[in-house]
Design a protein around this motif. Structure first.
Motif, PDB file in Angstrom:
ATOM      1  N   ASP A  81      -5.693  44.170  -4.292  1.00  0.00           N
ATOM      2  CA  ASP A  81      -6.529  43.551  -3.256  1.00  0.00           C
ATOM      3  C   ASP A  81      -7.510  42.593  -3.926  1.00  0.00           C
ATOM      4  O   ASP A  81      -8.410  43.023  -4.655  1.00  0.00           O
ATOM      5  CB  ASP A  81      -7.286  44.638  -2.490  1.00  0.00           C
ATOM      6  N   ASN A  83      -9.845  41.059  -2.709  1.00  0.00           N
ATOM      7  CA  ASN A  83     -11.201  41.253  -2.223  1.00  0.00           C
ATOM      8  C   ASN A  83     -11.924  42.354  -2.996  1.00  0.00           C
ATOM      9  O   ASN A  83     -13.154  42.458  -2.927  1.00  0.00           O
ATOM     10  CB  ASN A  83     -11.192  41.606  -0.739  1.00  0.00           C
ATOM     11  N   ARG A  84     -11.144  43.174  -3.699  1.00  0.00           N
ATOM     12  CA  ARG A  84     -11.740  44.283  -4.447  1.00  0.00           C
ATOM     13  C   ARG A  84     -11.528  44.160  -5.949  1.00  0.00           C
ATOM     14  O   ARG A  84     -12.140  44.901  -6.714  1.00  0.00           O
ATOM     15  CB  ARG A  84     -11.147  45.611  -3.946  1.00  0.00           C
ATOM     16  N   GLU A 102      -8.916  32.630 -10.230  1.00  0.00           N
ATOM     17  CA  GLU A 102     -10.139  32.044  -9.668  1.00  0.00           C
ATOM     18  C   GLU A 102     -10.931  31.275 -10.723  1.00  0.00           C
ATOM     19  O   GLU A 102     -12.107  30.992 -10.539  1.00  0.00           O
ATOM     20  CB  GLU A 102     -11.047  33.122  -9.061  1.00  0.00           C
ATOM     21  N   ARG A 144     -16.753  43.432  -7.376  1.00  0.00           N
ATOM     22  CA  ARG A 144     -15.361  43.828  -7.516  1.00  0.00           C
ATOM     23  C   ARG A 144     -15.105  44.430  -8.901  1.00  0.00           C
ATOM     24  O   ARG A 144     -15.846  44.172  -9.847  1.00  0.00           O
ATOM     25  CB  ARG A 144     -14.444  42.620  -7.316  1.00  0.00           C
TER      26      ARG A 144
END
Length: 332
Positions: A81, A83-84, A102, A144
């Protein structure tokens, strides 16, 4: 100096000069393609020269572009994930080539004194303070967990330092993925990290490791960067023109016998080969390019200096090829 038992063990030579020199392309230089035959010839001759220097040791040559793809395959299998979870790299080539990273990159570098001895960790030449980098990364990661990736580890010192800095900022690392490492670095990391530790390219009885980019002057991140301690931490020393300085491993600049665990004659043979290759590469890039012009356009390149005479700097208006030829003559 580490003594190599010339009857067994594995010596790793990594290849990434061809990929690193591509950074000159955006500066308007004429850059050989990554698959140019000159790089294949260099790598073949380097392998043969290393085998001659260490006749009883297995030379394991690793193409870093391929290894970095394999590292990312291991990352993909652990990403659940976004997001995590976040992926943090200490290798710009990995971070730049994968959108899911990223762009989370820590440009950390070992820094050395005038004798070529390690003094601490700081930013790579051309990048901001480590504390600033780490603080910005902490904000981007935003709570995260992190998968930390590194292409290779010999002592484990750099990764241990990074782990400590991340922990101090509340960042939890759940896995470390390394291209390869030696037994000593594995032991060091295990003392600092109890979570998942992945070796993509296991190496048995690793006796030493040399990246080819440390052997070619004027390649980005070549050599041991000269550093100093300041109020802001360890930083690369800058000349009055604002350039960093580094000791390429090869003669007559560095101490390749000590730093790369090679016998004297083998060290000279490798140094001659690498200076000949440097001359060939930069004759293609542009034989009239001056040292100052190249460093001005690419801050990741350090001014090559010599152990024992670090205050004697190459003239910035000197053509790179002419300078390299002068250094080559010193090995005759």
């Amino acid at each position: 100096m580490q003594t190599v038992d010339q009857t067994h063990g594995t010596y790793v030579v990594t290849y990434d000069v061809a990929s690193r020199i591509q950074s000159f392309r955006s500066k308007g230089f004429h850059v050989p393609n990554q698959n140019d035959s000159m790089f294949d010839r260099f790598h073949l001759r380097l392998l043969e020269t290393m085998q001659d220097a260490l006749p009883g040791v297995m030379i394991d040559s690793i193409d870093m572009s391929k290894l970095r793809l394999e590292i990312w395959e291991q990352v993909e299998g652990r990403m659940v994930d976004l997001n995590r979870q976040a992926v943090l790299s200490t290798c710009p080539e990995i971070a730049d080539s994968n959108p899911k990273s990223e762009g989370l990159l820590l440009n950390v570098n070992r820094l050395f004194d005038k004798n070529g001895q390690l003094i601490g960790y700081g930013p790579r030449p051309g990048f901001e303070l480590l504390t600033n980098q780490l603080d910005k990364l902490a904000r981007k990661i935003a709570g995260r967990s992190v998968i930390l990736i590194e292409d290779g580890a010999f002592t484990g010192g750099t990764l241990s330092f990074v782990l400590k800095e991340l922990e101090s900022r509340g960042i939890k690392v759940t896995a470390i993925i390394i291209g390869f490492c030696c037994n000593g670095s594995r032991t060091v990391l295990r003392k600092a990290f109890s979570e998942e530790l992945v070796m993509v390219h296991p190496v048995t009885d690793l006796v030493d490791w040399i990246p080819d980019h440390d052997l070619i002057p004027f390649i980005p991140n070549c050599g041991r960067v000269l550093g100093e301690h300041s109020m802001q931490g360890y930083m690369p020393i800058r000349t009055v023109s604002g350039f960093s300085c580094a000791y390429p491993y090869i003669l007559p600049f560095g101490r390749i016998e000590e730093w790369a665990s090679l016998p004297d004659e083998g060290a000279r043979a490798v140094s001659r080969l690498c200076l000949d290759t440097s001359i060939e590469i930069f004759s293609h890039v542009g034989c009239k390019i001056t040292i100052g012009k190249l460093l001005e356009l690419n801050p990741r390149v350090s001014l090559p200096i010599r152990i024992g005479s670090h205050e004697v700097l190459p003239a910035l208006d000197m053509e790179i090829v002419s300078f390299l030829k002068q250094m080559r003559e010193k090995l005759e």
